[in-house]
Design a protein around this motif. Structure first.
Motif, PDB file in Angstrom:
ATOM      1  N   GLN A   1      40.162   9.791  52.664  1.00 45.86           N
ATOM      2  CA  GLN A   1      39.158   9.687  53.517  1.00 45.86           C
ATOM      3  C   GLN A   1      38.577  11.212  54.215  1.00 45.86           C
ATOM      4  O   GLN A   1      37.595  11.387  54.480  1.00 45.86           O
ATOM      5  CB  GLN A   1      39.324   8.596  54.581  1.00 45.86           C
ATOM      6  N   ASN A   2      39.894  11.852  54.434  1.00 46.22           N
ATOM      7  CA  ASN A   2      39.610  13.163  55.448  1.00 46.22           C
ATOM      8  C   ASN A   2      39.335  14.119  54.465  1.00 46.22           C
ATOM      9  O   ASN A   2      38.941  15.268  54.896  1.00 46.22           O
ATOM     10  CB  ASN A   2      40.933  13.449  56.424  1.00 46.22           C
ATOM     11  N   SER A   3      39.605  14.154  53.076  1.00 42.33           N
ATOM     12  CA  SER A   3      39.336  15.149  52.321  1.00 42.33           C
ATOM     13  C   SER A   3      37.955  15.443  52.097  1.00 42.33           C
ATOM     14  O   SER A   3      36.875  14.485  51.866  1.00 42.33           O
ATOM     15  CB  SER A   3      39.792  14.782  50.977  1.00 42.33           C
ATOM     16  N   LYS A   4      37.753  16.674  52.150  1.00 41.31           N
ATOM     17  CA  LYS A   4      36.257  17.173  52.081  1.00 41.31           C
ATOM     18  C   LYS A   4      35.852  17.279  50.364  1.00 41.31           C
ATOM     19  O   LYS A   4      34.673  17.247  50.208  1.00 41.31           O
ATOM     20  CB  LYS A   4      36.038  18.593  52.692  1.00 41.31           C
ATOM     21  N   THR A   5      36.912  17.289  49.514  1.00 44.58           N
ATOM     22  CA  THR A   5      36.528  17.621  48.156  1.00 44.58           C
ATOM     23  C   THR A   5      36.135  16.231  47.324  1.00 44.58           C
ATOM     24  O   THR A   5      35.762  16.568  46.200  1.00 44.58           O
ATOM     25  CB  THR A   5      37.628  18.345  47.578  1.00 44.58           C
ATOM     26  N   VAL A   6      36.392  15.256  48.081  1.00 49.44           N
ATOM     27  CA  VAL A   6      36.281  13.977  47.232  1.00 49.44           C
ATOM     28  C   VAL A   6      35.003  13.246  47.159  1.00 49.44           C
ATOM     29  O   VAL A   6      34.080  13.567  48.155  1.00 49.44           O
ATOM     30  CB  VAL A   6      37.548  13.065  47.771  1.00 49.44           C
ATOM     31  N   ASP A   7      34.615  12.659  46.228  1.00 44.84           N
ATOM     32  CA  ASP A   7      33.419  11.896  45.864  1.00 44.84           C
ATOM     33  C   ASP A   7      32.945  11.102  47.023  1.00 44.84           C
ATOM     34  O   ASP A   7      33.789  10.604  47.846  1.00 44.84           O
ATOM     35  CB  ASP A   7      33.388  11.232  44.735  1.00 44.84           C
TER      36      ASP A   7
ATOM     37  N   VAL B   1      36.763   8.678  40.285  1.00 40.13           N
ATOM     38  CA  VAL B   1      37.711   9.302  41.026  1.00 40.13           C
ATOM     39  C   VAL B   1      39.302   9.230  41.112  1.00 40.13           C
ATOM     40  O   VAL B   1      39.870   8.004  41.142  1.00 40.13           O
ATOM     41  CB  VAL B   1      37.220   9.134  42.816  1.00 40.13           C
ATOM     42  N   VAL B   2      39.827  10.222  40.474  1.00 38.18           N
ATOM     43  CA  VAL B   2      41.300   9.958  40.122  1.00 38.18           C
ATOM     44  C   VAL B   2      42.206   9.582  41.126  1.00 38.18           C
ATOM     45  O   VAL B   2      42.951   8.744  41.020  1.00 38.18           O
ATOM     46  CB  VAL B   2      41.627  11.510  39.301  1.00 38.18           C
ATOM     47  N   GLU B   3      41.913  10.125  42.179  1.00 39.54           N
ATOM     48  CA  GLU B   3      42.657   9.862  43.484  1.00 39.54           C
ATOM     49  C   GLU B   3      42.501   8.380  43.945  1.00 39.54           C
ATOM     50  O   GLU B   3      43.554   7.536  44.524  1.00 39.54           O
ATOM     51  CB  GLU B   3      42.215  10.326  44.798  1.00 39.54           C
ATOM     52  N   VAL B   4      41.503   7.541  43.786  1.00 34.62           N
ATOM     53  CA  VAL B   4      41.233   6.337  43.971  1.00 34.62           C
ATOM     54  C   VAL B   4      41.807   5.390  43.200  1.00 34.62           C
ATOM     55  O   VAL B   4      42.674   4.508  43.306  1.00 34.62           O
ATOM     56  CB  VAL B   4      39.730   6.000  44.081  1.00 34.62           C
ATOM     57  N   ASN B   5      41.874   5.813  41.631  1.00 31.68           N
ATOM     58  CA  ASN B   5      42.526   5.116  40.708  1.00 31.68           C
ATOM     59  C   ASN B   5      43.992   5.209  40.855  1.00 31.68           C
ATOM     60  O   ASN B   5      44.857   4.198  40.763  1.00 31.68           O
ATOM     61  CB  ASN B   5      42.272   5.552  39.373  1.00 31.68           C
TER      62      ASN B   5
END
Length: 133
Positions: free
Chosen positions: A47-53, A87-91
């Motif tokens: 959630q805090n990442s600026k680069t995520v969708d 989004v890979v991180e979400v998966n």
């Protein structure tokens, strides 16, 4: 010479006990607890990442308390959430949540005690106490 031998045996026994304690397999409870903390922290980082969708903002909250019976529904809802499949991180996070759910309902089913069933408590994480200096 005998006190030296006793001291050596005592030291060997203490080292062996320390090694056994550190290499003991995790209990079901400790595994569930560590995985739930890992998932919660990963979700916060995501959630805090600026680069995520931007779709990450629409994901259901993922604060987990394994002592709350509602955690099962929370995990099911998160895994089934249709958004952010690209989004890979979400998966990866959904896969961890699926693993935790499986461990809770299958492997640890008889080992865990749910202390509450307050679903609202999983919506608002408890802030850590403020330390006064």
């Amino acid at each position: 010479k005998l006190p030296t031998m006793k001291m050596l045996l005592l030291l060997t026994a203490l080292l062996s006990a320390a090694l056994l304690a550190s290499t003991a397999p995790p209990t079901c409870y400790s595994r569930v607890l560590s995985l739930s903390k890992e998932i919660t922290e990963s979700f916060k980082a995501l959630q805090n990442s600026k680069t995520v969708d931007s779709c990450v903002e629409t994901l259901p909250r993922l604060y987990l308390d394994i002592h709350n019976y509602c955690v099962l529904a929370k995990l099911r809802d998160f895994v089934a959430y249709p958004g952010c499949d690209r989004v890979v991180e979400v998966n990866e996070l959904k896969e961890k949540a699926r693993s935790l759910y499986t461990i809770l309902i299958s492997y640890c089913r008889r080992d865990l005690v749910f202390l509450t069933d307050d679903c609202n408590a999983l919506e608002i994480p408890i802030s850590p106490p403020i330390e006064h200096s």
